[in-house]
Structure formats: C-alpha cells, structure tokens
Scaffold this active site. Structure first.
Site, mmCIF file in Angstrom:
data_model
loop_
_atom_site.group_PDB
_atom_site.id
_atom_site.type_symbol
_atom_site.label_atom_id
_atom_site.label_comp_id
_atom_site.label_asym_id
_atom_site.label_seq_id
_atom_site.Cartn_x
_atom_site.Cartn_y
_atom_site.Cartn_z
ATOM 1 N N HIS A 24 0.848 -1.186 0.000
ATOM 2 C CA HIS A 24 0.000 0.000 0.000
ATOM 3 C C HIS A 24 0.880 1.231 0.000
ATOM 4 O O HIS A 24 2.113 1.122 0.009
ATOM 5 C CB HIS A 24 -1.016 -0.025 1.148
ATOM 6 C CG HIS A 24 -0.432 -0.088 2.533
ATOM 7 N ND1 HIS A 24 0.379 0.891 3.041
ATOM 8 C CD2 HIS A 24 -0.557 -1.012 3.518
ATOM 9 C CE1 HIS A 24 0.733 0.587 4.276
ATOM 10 N NE2 HIS A 24 0.186 -0.571 4.596
ATOM 11 N N HIS A 27 3.901 1.629 2.371
ATOM 12 C CA HIS A 27 5.157 0.972 1.986
ATOM 13 C C HIS A 27 5.853 1.775 0.887
ATOM 14 O O HIS A 27 7.060 2.013 0.925
ATOM 15 C CB HIS A 27 4.898 -0.436 1.451
ATOM 16 C CG HIS A 27 4.113 -1.328 2.358
ATOM 17 N ND1 HIS A 27 2.891 -1.851 2.012
ATOM 18 C CD2 HIS A 27 4.361 -1.774 3.615
ATOM 19 C CE1 HIS A 27 2.432 -2.600 3.004
ATOM 20 N NE2 HIS A 27 3.298 -2.563 4.003
ATOM 21 N N CYS A 133 3.080 -10.911 19.478
ATOM 22 C CA CYS A 133 2.108 -10.440 18.478
ATOM 23 C C CYS A 133 2.549 -10.958 17.113
ATOM 24 O O CYS A 133 3.639 -10.606 16.648
ATOM 25 C CB CYS A 133 2.022 -8.908 18.447
ATOM 26 S SG CYS A 133 1.029 -8.335 17.028
ATOM 27 N N CYS A 136 2.984 -8.124 14.438
ATOM 28 C CA CYS A 136 4.283 -7.426 14.528
ATOM 29 C C CYS A 136 5.447 -8.412 14.451
ATOM 30 O O CYS A 136 6.585 -7.997 14.325
ATOM 31 C CB CYS A 136 4.439 -6.690 15.853
ATOM 32 S SG CYS A 136 3.271 -5.390 16.169
ATOM 33 N N CYS A 158 -2.391 -5.899 21.104
ATOM 34 C CA CYS A 158 -1.237 -5.177 20.557
ATOM 35 C C CYS A 158 -1.696 -3.765 20.180
ATOM 36 O O CYS A 158 -2.726 -3.607 19.524
ATOM 37 C CB CYS A 158 -0.736 -5.917 19.323
ATOM 38 S SG CYS A 158 0.309 -4.907 18.278
ATOM 39 N N HIS A 161 -1.884 -3.469 16.174
ATOM 40 C CA HIS A 161 -2.875 -4.263 15.432
ATOM 41 C C HIS A 161 -4.248 -4.311 16.104
ATOM 42 O O HIS A 161 -5.198 -4.839 15.517
ATOM 43 C CB HIS A 161 -2.340 -5.676 15.203
ATOM 44 C CG HIS A 161 -1.162 -5.705 14.270
ATOM 45 N ND1 HIS A 161 0.131 -5.570 14.705
ATOM 46 C CD2 HIS A 161 -1.113 -5.769 12.920
ATOM 47 C CE1 HIS A 161 0.932 -5.575 13.657
ATOM 48 N NE2 HIS A 161 0.215 -5.700 12.570
ATOM 49 N N LYS A 314 -3.073 4.555 11.548
ATOM 50 C CA LYS A 314 -2.081 4.092 10.581
ATOM 51 C C LYS A 314 -2.768 3.278 9.481
ATOM 52 O O LYS A 314 -3.519 2.361 9.781
ATOM 53 C CB LYS A 314 -1.055 3.219 11.304
ATOM 54 C CG LYS A 314 0.042 2.691 10.413
ATOM 55 C CD LYS A 314 0.987 1.795 11.205
ATOM 56 C CE LYS A 314 2.064 1.218 10.322
ATOM 57 N NZ LYS A 314 2.353 -0.168 10.588
ATOM 58 N N LYS A 317 -3.173 -2.943 6.026
ATOM 59 C CA LYS A 317 -3.952 -3.977 5.358
ATOM 60 C C LYS A 317 -4.883 -4.641 6.362
ATOM 61 O O LYS A 317 -6.050 -4.896 6.076
ATOM 62 C CB LYS A 317 -2.992 -5.008 4.762
ATOM 63 C CG LYS A 317 -3.717 -6.132 4.055
ATOM 64 C CD LYS A 317 -2.794 -7.315 3.844
ATOM 65 C CE LYS A 317 -3.592 -8.602 3.795
ATOM 66 N NZ LYS A 317 -2.805 -9.792 3.882
HETATM 67 N N1 MSP Z 1 9.195 -6.663 7.820
HETATM 68 C C1 MSP Z 1 9.266 -5.609 8.774
HETATM 69 C C2 MSP Z 1 10.513 -4.774 8.579
HETATM 70 C C3 MSP Z 1 11.786 -5.536 8.643
HETATM 71 S S1 MSP Z 1 13.154 -4.522 8.336
HETATM 72 C C4 MSP Z 1 14.443 -5.425 8.760
HETATM 73 C C5 MSP Z 1 8.045 -4.709 8.652
HETATM 74 N N2 MSP Z 1 7.406 -4.743 7.500
HETATM 75 S S2 MSP Z 1 6.104 -3.914 7.132
HETATM 76 O O1 MSP Z 1 5.807 -4.289 5.786
HETATM 77 O O2 MSP Z 1 5.081 -4.126 8.100
HETATM 78 O O3 MSP Z 1 6.441 -2.425 7.245
HETATM 79 C C6 MSP Z 1 7.569 -1.920 6.638
HETATM 80 C C7 MSP Z 1 7.546 -0.438 6.568
HETATM 81 O O4 MSP Z 1 6.421 -0.013 5.808
HETATM 82 C C8 MSP Z 1 7.391 0.342 7.871
HETATM 83 O O5 MSP Z 1 8.525 0.605 8.549
HETATM 84 C C9 MSP Z 1 6.972 1.650 7.300
HETATM 85 O O6 MSP Z 1 8.154 2.226 6.788
HETATM 86 C C10 MSP Z 1 6.110 1.293 6.145
HETATM 87 N N3 MSP Z 1 4.723 1.433 6.506
HETATM 88 C C11 MSP Z 1 3.754 0.487 6.627
HETATM 89 N N4 MSP Z 1 2.576 1.104 6.878
HETATM 90 C C12 MSP Z 1 2.760 2.439 6.903
HETATM 91 C C13 MSP Z 1 1.918 3.558 6.945
HETATM 92 N N5 MSP Z 1 0.626 3.479 7.103
HETATM 93 N N6 MSP Z 1 2.511 4.766 6.779
HETATM 94 C C14 MSP Z 1 3.831 4.922 6.507
HETATM 95 N N7 MSP Z 1 4.625 3.894 6.453
HETATM 96 C C15 MSP Z 1 4.168 2.659 6.850
HETATM 97 O O7 MSP Z 1 7.748 -3.989 9.564
#
Ligand code: MSP
Length: 534
Positions: A24, A27, A133, A136, A158, A161, A314, A317
């Site tokens: 999304h 990311h 969790c 997370c 959590c 979540h 935040k 998904k």
């Molecule tokens: N897999 C772990 C990270 C491991 S790094 C060694 C993880 N993944 S994640 O897919 O859940 O999230 C990765 C990153 O996506 C978050 O740190 C953040 O940078 C970004 N985001 C996910 N949702 C977000 C928002 N709603 N807003 C901004 N960034 C967010 O955590």
C-alpha cells in the site's frame, strides 16, 4: 585491494516489507523517499547503493501459506512476483538491489553471523514465556500492551494491530541484549544525529535508560525460517533474520577478495536506514546491539518517518485501510505521486492522504505552476525565435534577482536533502518556480515581442526563463525523473549538456549553461489537466 574512505558508497536502505501484506502507499512512501534521496546523492556525484527487499519468513507467512493450501516457498514466490517487484516499477524506483530473505546468500550469511555472535559469548539457551504479536512478529513486554475493547474486551491487545497477543512457552536461544545497554547509550550520546528526528531519538534513549532485558533470538514452534546452525530444530527469530538483510545483501560474510566481499568493504556501514516510526526500536536498539556483538560497525543513521493515516489511524492492510499505489498512480502518474508525498508531509511526521489535497496541489503546483511555466517558455521561443534559444543581452536587476535566488536556493536545498527534509528542499524549488512565473508576468515578453527595438531585451528574458527551467529540471530530477527528462528534451539540453541524470547539484547555480542556438521544442503538457477523480 583495501578500499579507501573515498570509495565508500552512500548506502541507503528501506525496511524489507512483509511479503504477506498487499503493498500500500505506506510501503511505497518509504521506498519513494529512499529513491529520491539516492537519486539526489547520485547527482551530487557520489557512489550510491540503494537497497530494498522483502521479509519472507515467520509465523504470519507460514500460517497464510497453510491457509492457502500451498508451501510457504510457493506462497512467497507468488507474492514477490505478482505484488512486490511490480510496485518498484510502478513508483519508478531505481534500487541497486532487491533482497529476499529466502535467498541462499542471505540464509548462509545469517547463519554465519549468529555463529559468530554465539562464539563471542552473547547467545545462551533458556525457556521463554510471554506474549507475542504475530502481526508485529514481536515478543511484547507487558508495558507494550493495551486493554482490548469491543470483541476483545478483557484481553490484552497489541497497540499496533488492536488484536489479542498470543502467549508463548518455548525453549529458546537468547541474545544477551542487556550487555549492550551502556554501549548503546554511550554511542547515542556521542552521536546525537544517529537517530532522527529528535522525537525518535528521545524515545530510544528513554527505552535504553529503562534497562534492556535479554531477548529470544530463536523460535522452536515455527518451521518457516533459517535453521540455527548449532540447533537445527530451531529457526532464527524472524526479526533477527530480517535485520541482517542490510548486511547480507551487500556481502557481509563473503570472501573479502570476492566481488561481494569488496562491495561490503565499500558500502558498510550503512549511511541511512529509513524506517517507519513503529520499527525504530528494532533498528536503533536490537540491530546495533547485534552488530556490536558480532564486532561489526553500526549504521550512521536511522531515520524514522511518520505514518500515513486514514481516519487518524495508521493505514494498514489488517484494518482494510490500505490504498494501493497504482490507485493513485494510474490517475496522477508516478512523478506526481513521488512529488506529493514528499512535498505535502513533513518527513518524520504523520500525514493524511486525501484525493482533494492531492488534486489541489497537482493543479496549482504542478500543472499551473511548473507545467504552465514550461509551456509558456517553450511556446514563446518557438514563436518569437523560430525555436532557437536566443543569445541573452545585458542582465537587468530583474534577471539578477533570479540568478541570485538560484545561487541561494541550491545550497539550501542540498542541506535540506542531507537532513532528509524533502518538503523544504522541494518547497524551495517551488518558490523559485513562483518567482520565475512572477518574473514572466512582470516583464511581459509578449509585449516586448511586438516592438522590434526591444528584441535584445526579449532575448534576455527568454534566455533567462529557459535557463531557470534548466536549473529547475535538474533540481527536481530526483523527485520527478520522467517528467524532468521530458522537460530536458523540450529544452534541447541533452545535445550540449548530456543526460539530465549526469547533471551535478553543485553546478546547478552556475548560470549560462544552456547554449544559445539550442533547438527548443514545445512538447505535450508536462502535467496534463486531469478528469475529476473519485
Ligand atoms: N518486515 C518488517 C521490517 C523488517 S526490516 C528489517 C516490517 N514490514 S512492514 O511491511 O510491516 O512495514 C515496513 C515499513 O512499511 C514500515 O517501517 C513503514 O516504513 C512502512 N509502513 C507500513 N505502513 C505504513 C503507513 N501506514 N505509513 C507509513 N509507512 C508505513 O515492519
């Protein structure tokens, strides 16, 4: 051959994304920021390495594959091919590498790393009992949890979540995190810029001062992971596998004489780990402690950006609030997406996305601001000078004001970029565009064109507008590479100045680079008018 400091690449990483989630814009936001930052540094003439990738192990993936009736490997292969690799081209990311944690290079080096940490005396076996969790993939501390509401009334949930945690009882291997409390405090006191923004720094320092407890580095009830070399019944805890991607991808543990070993010497330590604020603790506490335990230097900086919010929460998904990047990009284009998120939200703070705000900025800043300036400039050169860039005559104070403003803007934008303050860097260029548009309105070249006695003045004015656009194109190229390449083309700049990506930031303010006589063409609108969306 030993590498010198001069060879060191500017190394930037994004978190590796949970492959299970649908990509999304949250990311895409992190990856876009990394891409703009690294394109800027390339235009500073630096060697750069930009890494992104996916996090493929852990309970979440194992369960989803089981639910889908396929093996975890089949599950992740499909998600990487169908969802995660395509998003990089959707947002036009120029990453140098893409790491998957299921790749042999990663698996072998993770095992090597933990073997080293164990040899150094920082791993021991003990039972673990406590909350976990799965969302997370994190062992929670009692203070981390909130009282559930609604259907989860009476349970501990959590905070990220809003779902109940699971209670684990396992025989695990532990990492002696507690041994690094003082070393981390000392490190951050000596390097206050190593965590930014300040709010993230303060959060980490208060967490460190509360005291660190040892933490499980393995899981015995999970099979989808990297086996511990000394206890094959257990796998490395997914975060302690994932964090290592930053090192394994650039050749940690490879033969120093090999190409990958050389890369490690030339990229490590990492310059900037870009992360969302939710995962700062992993990156600024656990990760440097792991590196210290293995005797490897720690990163120069962890930058924690804010969240994209939907309805004040935040975007995610699991809460069904995720917006896919292509939903926006299909309408506005990748460049406008990249521009909008870095321009409209201060990097380091939370921000909300709205179609209305994006449409308004697209129209006022891009279409009416820059797009209109470019189309007016090229149309006038075509019309009044047969498409050949004229030779400027003497500059008057109005031109000198622009030349001076540019000379001030470039170092200011460069400083802002060095601080990952994208909004200020972009806003500075935007003010310059307004200034040039104001100049065009004031000097009225269409009036000058009617008077043959004013032709030298007209030539000076048209040259000044085009030369300003040359500077704008270079400064915006890291943010909007496709559109700025188009502008570069319309300015006919490539034939004398070379490709836009080779233009150096430190030379932008040098006035007079476009060569008189260059063929200027009026192309399609850089930012076409869009149909009303949604
Ligand atoms: N897999 C772990 C990270 C491991 S790094 C060694 C993880 N993944 S994640 O897919 O859940 O999230 C990765 C990153 O996506 C978050 O740190 C953040 O940078 C970004 N985001 C996910 N949702 C977000 C928002 N709603 N807003 C901004 N960034 C967010 O955590």
């Amino acid at each position: 051959m030993a590498s010198s400091a001069h060879d060191k690449a500017f190394y930037v990483t994004t978190p590796i994304y949970y492959v299970n989630d649908a990509p999304h814009i949250g990311h895409a936001y992190t990856t876009t920021a990394g891409d703009v930052l690294t394109r800027w540094h390339r235009q500073r003439g630096e060697k750069v390495w930009f890494l992104t990738g996916v996090d493929e192990h852990g309970t979440k993936v194992q369960r989803a594959a089981e639910d889908g009736g396929v093996t975890p490997q089949q599950w992740v292969d499909r998600l990487v091919t169908d969802s995660w690799r395509p998003v990089l081209s959707t947002i036009n990311a120029a990453n140098d590498d893409f790491i998957r944690t299921t790749e042999p290079r990663h698996i072998e080096r993770v095992q090597k790393f933990w073997e080293q940490v164990r040899e150094n005396g920082y791993v021991y076996s003990a039972p673990y009992e406590g909350p976990y969790c799965v969302g997370c993939e994190e062992f929670k501390l009692p203070g981390d949890l909130l009282a559930g509401t609604g259907e989860f009334e009476g349970q501990q949930v959590c905070p990220v979540h809003s779902r109940p945690v699971e209670q684990l009882t396992e025989d695990n291997w532990f990492f002696k995190l507690s041994s690094f409390q003082q070393a981390l405090i000392d490190h951050y006191e000596a390097n206050p810029d190593a965590i930014a923004p300040r709010s993230a720094y303060n959060e980490v320092m208060s967490f460190l001062r509360q005291g660190l407890v040892d933490i499980s580095m393995s899981r015995s009830s999970v099979s989808w992971g990297i086996p511990l070399p000394w206890d094959e019944k257990q796998v490395v805890y997914v975060w302690f596998d994932a964090l290592l991607n930053y090192a394994t991808a650039v050749g940690y543990g490879a033969d120093p004489a090999s190409e990958e070993g050389q890369r490690f010497a030339q990229t490590w330590p990492c310059d900037v780990h870009l992360v969302g604020k939710d995962i700062v603790r992993f990156h600024a506490v656990y990760w440097p402690a792991m590196l210290m335990a293995a005797g490897v230097p720690v990163a120069h900086k962890v930058f924690a950006h804010g969240w994209l919010l939907v309805g004040g929460e935040k975007m995610s998904k699991s809460k069904l609030t995720g917006i896919a990047p292509e939903q926006i990009i299909d309408h506005f284009g990748a460049d406008s997406f990249r521009y909008y998120f870095l321009r409209a939200i201060a990097f380091g703070q939370d921000g909300s996305f709205s179609w209305e705000d994006m449409s308004a900025r697209y129209t006022s800043e891009l279409a009416n601001g820059l797009g209109n300036l470019a189309s007016r400039a090229t149309a006038m050169v075509v019309r009044y000078c047969d498409g050949a860039l004229p030779t400027p005559g003497a500059y008057e104070p109005a031109e000198q004001a622009l030349i001076d403003a540019l000379a001030t803007l470039v170092p200011e934008a460069d400083t802002a970029m060095a601080e990952l303050d994208f909004a200020t860097a972009i806003g500075g260029v935007r003010s310059f565009i307004e200034m040039v548009n104001g100049y065009v309105t004031d000097v009225e070249p269409w009036v000058l064109a009617k008077d043959p006695a004013q032709s030298e003045r007209l030539h000076t004015v048209l040259y000044t507008i085009c030369e300003s656009l040359r500077a704008i194109a270079v400064l915006y190229n890291p943010v909007m590479p496709v559109t700025m390449a188009d502008l570069w083309q319309q300015l006919g700049a490539e034939s004398t100045l070379g490709p836009i990506a080779d233009q150096r930031i430190d030379a932008v303010a040098t006035w007079g680079q476009l060569q008189p006589g260059t063929v200027i063409t009026k192309g399609d609108a850089l930012f076409p008018r869009l149909e009303e969306s949604e």
